[in-house]
Write an enzyme that holds these catalytic residues in place. Sequence first.
Site, PDB file in Angstrom:
ATOM      1  N   CYS A 119       0.815  -1.218   0.000  1.00 18.06           N
ATOM      2  CA  CYS A 119       0.000   0.000   0.000  1.00 18.06           C
ATOM      3  C   CYS A 119       0.846   1.265   0.000  1.00 18.06           C
ATOM      4  O   CYS A 119       0.308   2.357  -0.162  1.00 18.06           O
ATOM      5  CB  CYS A 119      -0.903   0.018   1.228  1.00 18.06           C
ATOM      6  SG  CYS A 119       0.047  -0.003   2.758  1.00 18.06           S
ATOM      7  N   CYS A 143      -0.411  -5.598   6.847  1.00 19.43           N
ATOM      8  CA  CYS A 143      -0.343  -4.325   7.569  1.00 19.43           C
ATOM      9  C   CYS A 143       0.232  -4.544   8.969  1.00 19.43           C
ATOM     10  O   CYS A 143       1.036  -3.748   9.449  1.00 19.43           O
ATOM     11  CB  CYS A 143      -1.725  -3.707   7.715  1.00 19.43           C
ATOM     12  SG  CYS A 143      -2.643  -3.590   6.189  1.00 19.43           S
TER      13      CYS A 143
HETATM   14 FE1  FES Z   1      -1.259   0.236   4.441  1.00 19.72          FE
HETATM   15 FE2  FES Z   1      -2.513  -1.278   6.156  1.00 19.72          FE
HETATM   16  S1  FES Z   1      -3.274  -0.572   4.250  1.00 19.72           S
HETATM   17  S2  FES Z   1      -0.539  -0.462   6.341  1.00 19.72           S
END
Ligand code: FES
Length: 149
Positions: free
Chosen positions: A37, A106
Amino acid sequence: MKYNIYSEKVMDHFQNPRNVGVIEDPDGFGRVGNPVCGDLMEMFIKVEDDKITDIKFRTFGCGSAIATSSMVTELAIGTDLHRGLEITRGEVANELDGPPPIKMHCSNLAADALHAAIVDYLIKQDRLEEFGLSPEEAKKIVHPEDPEH
Ligand code: FES
Protein backbone atom coordinates in the site's frame (compact mmCIF):
# COMPACT_ATOMS: atom_id res chain seq x y z
CA MET A 1 -20.52 -14.63 10.99
CA LYS A 2 -19.71 -11.58 13.08
CA TYR A 3 -20.38 -8.24 11.43
CA ASN A 4 -17.30 -6.64 12.95
CA ILE A 5 -14.27 -8.48 11.56
CA TYR A 6 -11.91 -6.76 14.02
CA SER A 7 -11.42 -8.07 17.55
CA GLU A 8 -12.25 -5.84 20.51
CA LYS A 9 -8.54 -5.55 21.28
CA VAL A 10 -7.79 -4.34 17.76
CA MET A 11 -10.54 -1.74 18.05
CA ASP A 12 -9.27 -0.63 21.48
CA HIS A 13 -5.68 -0.18 20.29
CA PHE A 14 -6.89 1.50 17.10
CA GLN A 15 -9.07 3.98 18.97
CA ASN A 16 -6.70 4.51 21.91
CA PRO A 17 -3.23 3.79 20.56
CA ARG A 18 -0.47 3.64 23.18
CA ASN A 19 2.93 5.28 22.81
CA VAL A 20 2.19 7.36 19.73
CA GLY A 21 4.75 10.02 18.95
CA VAL A 22 8.39 10.69 18.35
CA ILE A 23 11.44 10.43 20.59
CA GLU A 24 13.90 13.20 19.87
CA ASP A 25 17.43 11.83 19.77
CA PRO A 26 16.44 8.14 19.93
CA ASP A 27 19.03 5.44 20.62
CA GLY A 28 17.51 3.32 17.85
CA PHE A 29 15.26 4.19 14.94
CA GLY A 30 13.44 1.94 12.50
CA ARG A 31 11.48 2.85 9.40
CA VAL A 32 9.82 0.20 7.27
CA GLY A 33 7.44 0.49 4.39
CA ASN A 34 4.61 -1.66 3.18
CA PRO A 35 5.11 -2.22 -0.54
CA VAL A 36 1.51 -3.38 -0.90
CA CYS A 37 0.00 0.00 0.00
CA GLY A 38 3.04 2.29 0.25
CA ASP A 39 2.39 3.07 3.92
CA LEU A 40 5.19 3.74 6.39
CA MET A 41 5.93 2.83 9.98
CA GLU A 42 8.50 4.52 12.21
CA MET A 43 9.65 3.24 15.60
CA PHE A 44 11.85 5.10 18.09
CA ILE A 45 13.50 3.50 21.12
CA LYS A 46 15.52 4.56 24.13
CA VAL A 47 17.81 1.94 25.66
CA GLU A 48 19.38 1.74 29.10
CA ASP A 49 21.32 -1.26 30.42
CA ASP A 50 20.13 -3.23 27.39
CA LYS A 51 16.48 -2.58 28.26
CA ILE A 52 13.98 -0.69 26.13
CA THR A 53 13.06 2.11 28.52
CA ASP A 54 10.96 4.17 26.12
CA ILE A 55 9.36 3.51 22.77
CA LYS A 56 7.20 5.57 20.45
CA PHE A 57 5.80 5.03 17.00
CA ARG A 58 4.16 6.95 14.26
CA THR A 59 2.64 5.53 11.16
CA PHE A 60 1.20 6.63 7.89
CA GLY A 61 -0.84 3.46 7.79
CA CYS A 62 -4.25 1.96 8.33
CA GLY A 63 -6.11 0.92 11.47
CA SER A 64 -4.50 -2.51 11.57
CA ALA A 65 -1.06 -0.93 11.35
CA ILE A 66 -1.92 1.48 14.18
CA ALA A 67 -3.36 -1.24 16.43
CA THR A 68 -0.45 -3.63 15.94
CA SER A 69 2.11 -0.89 16.50
CA SER A 70 0.40 0.12 19.71
CA MET A 71 0.46 -3.51 20.85
CA VAL A 72 4.10 -4.00 19.89
CA THR A 73 5.13 -0.98 21.95
CA GLU A 74 3.34 -2.46 24.98
CA LEU A 75 5.08 -5.81 24.47
CA ALA A 76 8.48 -4.19 23.99
CA ILE A 77 8.66 -1.56 26.72
CA GLY A 78 10.72 -2.70 29.70
CA THR A 79 12.02 -5.79 27.91
CA ASP A 80 15.62 -6.45 27.11
CA LEU A 81 16.97 -6.26 23.59
CA HIS A 82 17.14 -10.04 23.11
CA ARG A 83 13.47 -10.39 23.98
CA GLY A 84 12.60 -7.43 21.77
CA LEU A 85 14.21 -9.14 18.80
CA GLU A 86 12.19 -12.27 19.54
CA ILE A 87 8.80 -10.55 19.37
CA THR A 88 7.33 -11.98 16.21
CA ARG A 89 4.72 -10.75 13.80
CA GLY A 90 2.55 -13.71 14.81
CA GLU A 91 2.88 -12.98 18.52
CA VAL A 92 1.68 -9.41 18.00
CA ALA A 93 -1.30 -10.63 15.97
CA ASN A 94 -2.14 -13.26 18.61
CA GLU A 95 -2.03 -10.67 21.40
CA LEU A 96 -4.65 -8.73 19.47
CA ASP A 97 -6.76 -11.85 18.97
CA GLY A 98 -5.81 -11.66 15.32
CA PRO A 99 -6.42 -9.03 12.69
CA PRO A 100 -8.34 -10.34 9.67
CA PRO A 101 -6.04 -12.36 7.40
CA ILE A 102 -6.40 -9.85 4.59
CA LYS A 103 -4.79 -7.24 6.83
CA MET A 104 -1.86 -9.37 8.00
CA HIS A 105 0.53 -7.52 5.70
CA CYS A 106 -0.34 -4.32 7.57
CA SER A 107 0.22 -5.85 10.99
CA ASN A 108 3.65 -7.16 9.98
CA LEU A 109 5.01 -3.62 9.86
CA ALA A 110 4.98 -3.20 13.63
CA ALA A 111 7.30 -6.07 14.57
CA ASP A 112 9.51 -5.31 11.57
CA ALA A 113 9.90 -1.67 12.63
CA LEU A 114 10.70 -2.69 16.21
CA HIS A 115 13.39 -5.08 15.00
CA ALA A 116 14.77 -2.39 12.69
CA ALA A 117 15.03 0.07 15.60
CA ILE A 118 16.81 -2.48 17.83
CA VAL A 119 19.25 -3.48 15.09
CA ASP A 120 19.90 0.19 14.28
CA TYR A 121 20.91 0.58 17.93
CA LEU A 122 23.14 -2.50 17.78
CA ILE A 123 24.85 -1.23 14.61
CA LYS A 124 25.56 2.12 16.27
CA GLN A 125 26.94 0.31 19.32
CA ASP A 126 28.99 -2.08 17.15
CA ARG A 127 27.36 -5.04 18.92
CA LEU A 128 25.91 -7.10 16.07
CA GLU A 129 28.21 -10.04 16.68
CA GLU A 130 27.23 -10.24 20.33
CA PHE A 131 23.62 -10.70 19.18
CA GLY A 132 24.55 -13.29 16.59
CA LEU A 133 23.84 -11.02 13.62
CA SER A 134 25.99 -10.61 10.53
CA PRO A 135 26.16 -7.20 8.83
CA GLU A 136 24.15 -8.67 5.91
CA GLU A 137 21.39 -9.93 8.23
CA ALA A 138 21.33 -6.58 10.00
CA LYS A 139 20.97 -4.75 6.69
CA LYS A 140 17.98 -6.90 5.75
CA ILE A 141 16.29 -6.09 9.05
CA VAL A 142 16.96 -2.37 8.87
CA HIS A 143 16.01 -2.23 5.18
CA PRO A 144 13.61 -5.13 4.73
CA GLU A 145 12.87 -6.13 1.18
CA ASP A 146 10.46 -8.89 1.87
CA PRO A 147 8.93 -10.04 -1.42
CA GLU A 148 5.95 -11.62 0.38
CA HIS A 149 4.71 -8.25 1.65
FE1 FES B 1 -1.26 0.24 4.44
FE2 FES B 1 -2.51 -1.28 6.16
S1 FES B 1 -3.27 -0.57 4.25
S2 FES B 1 -0.54 -0.46 6.34
